[in-house]
Design an enzyme around this catalytic site. Sequence first.
Site, mmCIF file in Angstrom:
data_model
loop_
_atom_site.group_PDB
_atom_site.id
_atom_site.type_symbol
_atom_site.label_atom_id
_atom_site.label_comp_id
_atom_site.label_asym_id
_atom_site.label_seq_id
_atom_site.Cartn_x
_atom_site.Cartn_y
_atom_site.Cartn_z
ATOM 1 N N HIS A 38 0.512 -1.348 0.094
ATOM 2 C CA HIS A 38 -0.248 0.037 -0.264
ATOM 3 C C HIS A 38 0.789 1.295 -0.297
ATOM 4 C CE1 HIS A 38 -3.669 -2.492 0.714
ATOM 5 N NE2 HIS A 38 -4.312 -1.209 0.462
ATOM 6 N N LYS A 103 -10.323 -7.733 7.616
ATOM 7 C CA LYS A 103 -10.907 -7.691 9.078
ATOM 8 C C LYS A 103 -10.926 -6.631 9.572
ATOM 9 C CE LYS A 103 -7.275 -10.090 11.602
ATOM 10 N NZ LYS A 103 -6.405 -11.438 12.454
#
Length: 177
Positions: A38, A103
């Site tokens: 990222h 999550k």
Amino acid sequence: MEQIRIEVSEIKKRLPELRAGQSVLLSGTVYTARDAAHKRLCDLISAGGELPIDLQGATIYYAGPTPAPDGLPIGSCGPTPSSRMDTFSPTLLDCGVVAMIGKGNRSESVRASIMKNGAVYFCAVGGAGAIAAKSVVSAEIIAFPELGCEAIRKLQVRDFPLIVGIDHEGRSLFDRD
């Protein structure tokens, strides 16, 4: 709510059907990317560099799969905590990412960016990486191989079990009534 089947390529047009808490079976192309990937993607965007994947309409799964056992496309492939990507997610959503899989809860800035960009956040079950891997039909490293398990992988998934965590209107599975 009933479980729905959805193709990655149809997520954008099917956003109105998706509601927080709904069960989904996702099929299509998904890219794995964690913290290090990222950061590199966002650095490339800032520098005006060429990205290794087309973010328009992309689905990113926050996972760092283990090596594939003989005869299988991938090893255990469970989600990593999504909050670790919260700094980077608004930038990637602005560049066309339509769905994220991870999550845990997301920050308010990510929720706002999901609503602004017409996107969705799916939750995968933590601790069930071996089960998630059963939905992976194929896997190949396509960017940043030096990052090891954090390299970007292109996965083909079939009936990947997910739950809508935050829908395009900002409703969240994590809100307490």
